[in-house]
Design an enzyme around this catalytic site. Structure first.
Site, mmCIF file in Angstrom:
data_model
loop_
_atom_site.group_PDB
_atom_site.id
_atom_site.type_symbol
_atom_site.label_atom_id
_atom_site.label_comp_id
_atom_site.label_asym_id
_atom_site.label_seq_id
_atom_site.Cartn_x
_atom_site.Cartn_y
_atom_site.Cartn_z
ATOM 1 N N ASN A 1 4.997 -2.016 10.255
ATOM 2 C CA ASN A 1 3.715 -2.446 9.693
ATOM 3 C C ASN A 1 2.559 -2.316 10.682
ATOM 4 O O ASN A 1 1.512 -2.919 10.507
ATOM 5 C CB ASN A 1 3.816 -3.878 9.133
ATOM 6 C CG ASN A 1 4.350 -4.860 10.160
ATOM 7 O OD1 ASN A 1 4.391 -4.555 11.345
ATOM 8 N ND2 ASN A 1 4.746 -6.032 9.713
ATOM 9 N N HIS B 1 -1.168 -15.155 7.119
ATOM 10 C CA HIS B 1 -0.564 -14.035 7.841
ATOM 11 C C HIS B 1 -0.103 -12.957 6.838
ATOM 12 O O HIS B 1 1.033 -12.982 6.366
ATOM 13 C CB HIS B 1 0.624 -14.558 8.658
ATOM 14 C CG HIS B 1 1.134 -13.602 9.671
ATOM 15 N ND1 HIS B 1 1.923 -13.983 10.713
ATOM 16 C CD2 HIS B 1 0.981 -12.273 9.820
ATOM 17 C CE1 HIS B 1 2.243 -12.940 11.454
ATOM 18 N NE2 HIS B 1 1.679 -11.877 10.913
HETATM 19 P P1 NDP Z 1 3.891 -2.413 20.582
HETATM 20 O O1 NDP Z 1 5.138 -2.857 21.279
HETATM 21 O O2 NDP Z 1 3.764 -1.002 20.156
HETATM 22 O O3 NDP Z 1 2.630 -2.706 21.507
HETATM 23 C C1 NDP Z 1 2.471 -3.843 22.243
HETATM 24 C C2 NDP Z 1 1.600 -3.493 23.423
HETATM 25 O O4 NDP Z 1 1.201 -4.691 24.074
HETATM 26 C C3 NDP Z 1 2.319 -2.629 24.440
HETATM 27 O O5 NDP Z 1 1.509 -1.517 24.738
HETATM 28 C C4 NDP Z 1 2.440 -3.579 25.624
HETATM 29 O O6 NDP Z 1 2.275 -2.988 26.852
HETATM 30 C C5 NDP Z 1 1.226 -4.445 25.451
HETATM 31 N N1 NDP Z 1 1.310 -5.659 26.247
HETATM 32 C C6 NDP Z 1 2.370 -6.457 26.480
HETATM 33 N N2 NDP Z 1 2.014 -7.464 27.267
HETATM 34 C C7 NDP Z 1 0.723 -7.307 27.546
HETATM 35 C C8 NDP Z 1 -0.205 -8.022 28.327
HETATM 36 N N3 NDP Z 1 0.162 -9.107 29.020
HETATM 37 N N4 NDP Z 1 -1.470 -7.584 28.367
HETATM 38 C C9 NDP Z 1 -1.837 -6.472 27.698
HETATM 39 N N5 NDP Z 1 -1.001 -5.733 26.961
HETATM 40 C C10 NDP Z 1 0.260 -6.158 26.887
HETATM 41 O O7 NDP Z 1 3.707 -3.386 19.352
HETATM 42 P P2 NDP Z 1 2.728 -3.275 18.100
HETATM 43 O O8 NDP Z 1 1.453 -2.670 18.553
HETATM 44 O O9 NDP Z 1 3.418 -2.690 16.928
HETATM 45 O O10 NDP Z 1 2.525 -4.826 17.779
HETATM 46 C C11 NDP Z 1 1.883 -5.667 18.734
HETATM 47 C C12 NDP Z 1 1.967 -7.113 18.291
HETATM 48 O O11 NDP Z 1 1.213 -7.281 17.107
HETATM 49 C C13 NDP Z 1 3.379 -7.596 17.911
HETATM 50 O O12 NDP Z 1 4.122 -7.987 19.039
HETATM 51 C C14 NDP Z 1 3.075 -8.749 17.011
HETATM 52 O O13 NDP Z 1 2.893 -9.936 17.752
HETATM 53 C C15 NDP Z 1 1.752 -8.358 16.369
HETATM 54 N N6 NDP Z 1 1.951 -7.944 14.966
HETATM 55 C C16 NDP Z 1 1.287 -8.630 13.984
HETATM 56 C C17 NDP Z 1 1.492 -8.326 12.655
HETATM 57 C C18 NDP Z 1 0.751 -9.030 11.584
HETATM 58 O O14 NDP Z 1 1.181 -8.987 10.414
HETATM 59 N N7 NDP Z 1 -0.365 -9.678 11.863
HETATM 60 C C19 NDP Z 1 2.450 -7.289 12.245
HETATM 61 C C20 NDP Z 1 2.988 -6.536 13.361
HETATM 62 C C21 NDP Z 1 2.778 -6.896 14.661
HETATM 63 P P3 NDP Z 1 3.345 -2.167 27.629
HETATM 64 O O15 NDP Z 1 4.464 -1.953 26.667
HETATM 65 O O16 NDP Z 1 2.552 -0.968 27.970
HETATM 66 O O17 NDP Z 1 3.731 -3.016 28.759
#
Ligand code: NDP
Length: 405
Positions: free
Chosen positions: A151, A337
């Site tokens: 999603n 949500h």
């Molecule tokens: P991804 O795993 O693709 O991306 C998460 C990113 O966050 C990675 O690039 C990671 O960095 C980065 N990250 C982790 N820790 C930090 C930090 N301390 N500071 C800055 N960046 C950080 O996940 P998605 O993009 O698919 O989803 C992200 C989040 O969105 C999910 O974990 C969830 O909480 C939320 N979400 C919400 C939904 C909703 O319905 N509202 C649905 C889906 C997701 P790196 O890996 O480079 O270390």
């Protein structure tokens, strides 16, 4: 060899107030071939549901009942997840597998994990497994898996919608029309163009990058912060400015969108101090997790005007009690949500959950990209994006929520 008969407990949100839908607004949803980065779509051997139908509520059952019962497993579906005597607390005691959606999370706290000695697999029907005490899962060697990418694009669309809604002041305009007004001055006294603004994303993962890509044609200047930098070619293509800290980025932005997971490193990242570094009249859109923001700091900043608007669909806990300050703070555009649980997204995560279960039940490996915790350590996507520890404290407050029908 297939596994013995298991007990699978699945927590889903309630059916619509008017009952489970008999018809839908559209007859079908587009069939996508692959995700933008080339990752393949969920690929279970079979599905027993019609894509585009409501699968995420209790009667939808994620389309899993036939599959699990034909194999002789016990399948319990409930929306009773919080407070004393919840069905979840009763059933988890001898459950082997728990399935939960982030939209209506079954908080798997250390206490619940301790009370469920047979628990071996926690599946997130969606993305974001912060409702699971990951440290307990690591210690107990429970596998945690989510449907990576299912999603991410759904959420990125919601983010763009919310940025435009806040900056252009859409919701008050709509309300004036519904009230029978034609109050143009009232509507536009907080309405601006996004064009020319500085927009920054905290994280450039699947959602963050998709948001940046979608905003690029709006002629804004784009910024981002992440623990890992994007390839140079992407930075050039989208004309991105990389910041080596969130603090550096928020100082220059008019709009900040939060797209990182919730883990101990990001909990309350946006507190009074961080918001204080932002320009007066900035906007925040947070569809990542409620707890990344300090709830009182956000409400105060809207009251004082330090923030011109706040939107998102994530709260803590979920559901939030009636007196949660985000329900009544000024200039917000919150939704429940919902961004990642459109009917389109549900078809993908229901298929992904089925794929994970098929693998698990047949003792086949679960895709690395779906793994968050495995074999007593962060694994796969979890190793890249999460940190050890737990972000579930305070989740018992969800029991204070009272349903409105
Ligand atoms: P991804 O795993 O693709 O991306 C998460 C990113 O966050 C990675 O690039 C990671 O960095 C980065 N990250 C982790 N820790 C930090 C930090 N301390 N500071 C800055 N960046 C950080 O996940 P998605 O993009 O698919 O989803 C992200 C989040 O969105 C999910 O974990 C969830 O909480 C939320 N979400 C919400 C939904 C909703 O319905 N509202 C649905 C889906 C997701 P790196 O890996 O480079 O270390």
């Amino acid at each position: 060899m297939s596994r013995e008969k298991l007990k699978v407990v699945c927590v889903l949100y309630d059916d619509p107030v008017e009952g489970y839908p008999k018809t839908y607004a559209r007859d079908s949803i587009p069939k996508l071939e692959k995700y933008p980065d080339g990752q393949t779509m969920p690929s279970p051997e079979n599905i027993d549901f019609t894509p585009g139908q409501l699968l995420g509520s209790v009667s939808g059952e994620l389309g899993l009942r036939k599959f699990l019962e034909e194999r002789g497993h016990t399948f319990i579906v409930t929306s009773s997840k919080d407070g004393d005597n919840s069905v979840l607390d009763k059933e988890i005691i001898d459950a082997d597998v728990v399935i939960s959606q982030p939209f209506f999370p079954a908080y798997l706290t250390a206490d619940r994990v301790a009370k469920s000695p047979k628990l071996k697999l926690a599946i997130t029907a969606g993305i974001g497994s912060d409702h699971v005490d990951l440290q307990s899962a690591i210690d107990r060697k429970i596998t945690v898996a989510e449907v990576t990418f299912c999603n991410s694009i759904s959420v990125s669309e919601h983010v763009v919608m919310m940025i435009l809604s806040l900056v252009r002041n859409y919701i008050p305009m709509y309300n004036w029309v519904v009230k029978g007004g034609w109050n143009i001055a009232d509507c536009i006294s907080r309405s601006y163009d996004l064009e020319g603004m500085q927009v920054g994303s905290v994280a450039s993962g699947r959602i963050g990058l998709a948001v940046l890509r979608r905003l690029h044609p709006f002629d804004v200047t784009l910024h981002y912060f992440d623990r890992h930098r994007l390839p140079n070619s992407v930075e050039k293509e989208l004309n991105l400015t990389f910041h080596d800290s969130v603090e550096s980025m928020v100082r220059v932005c008019d709009v900040v969108t939060i797209n990182c997971p919730l883990h101990p490193e990001t909990e309350h990242l946006f507190d009074e101090k961080m918001i204080g570094l932002m320009k007066r009249g900035s906007y925040i859109v947070n569809t990542a997790r409620g707890k990344i923001c300090d709830k009182d700091a956000i409400a105060n900043a809207l009251e004082t005007g330090q923030l011109a608007g706040y939107a998102g669909d994530v709260w803590f806990p979920q559901p939030p009690p009636q007196d949660h300050p985000w329900r009544s703070m000024p200039n917000h555009a919150m939704t429940p949500h919902t961004s990642g649980t459109s009917l389109s997204a549900q078809a993908r995560y229901a298929a992904g959950v089925r794929e994970i279960l098929e693998c698990y039940l047949d003792n086949k490996p679960i895709r690395d990209e779906y793994l968050i915790v495995d074999g007593g350590a962060l694994a796969g996507t979890g190793k890249h994006s999460y940190s050890e520890g737990s972000a579930t404290s305070g989740s018992e407050e969800a029991a204070k929520f009272k349903k409105i029908n």
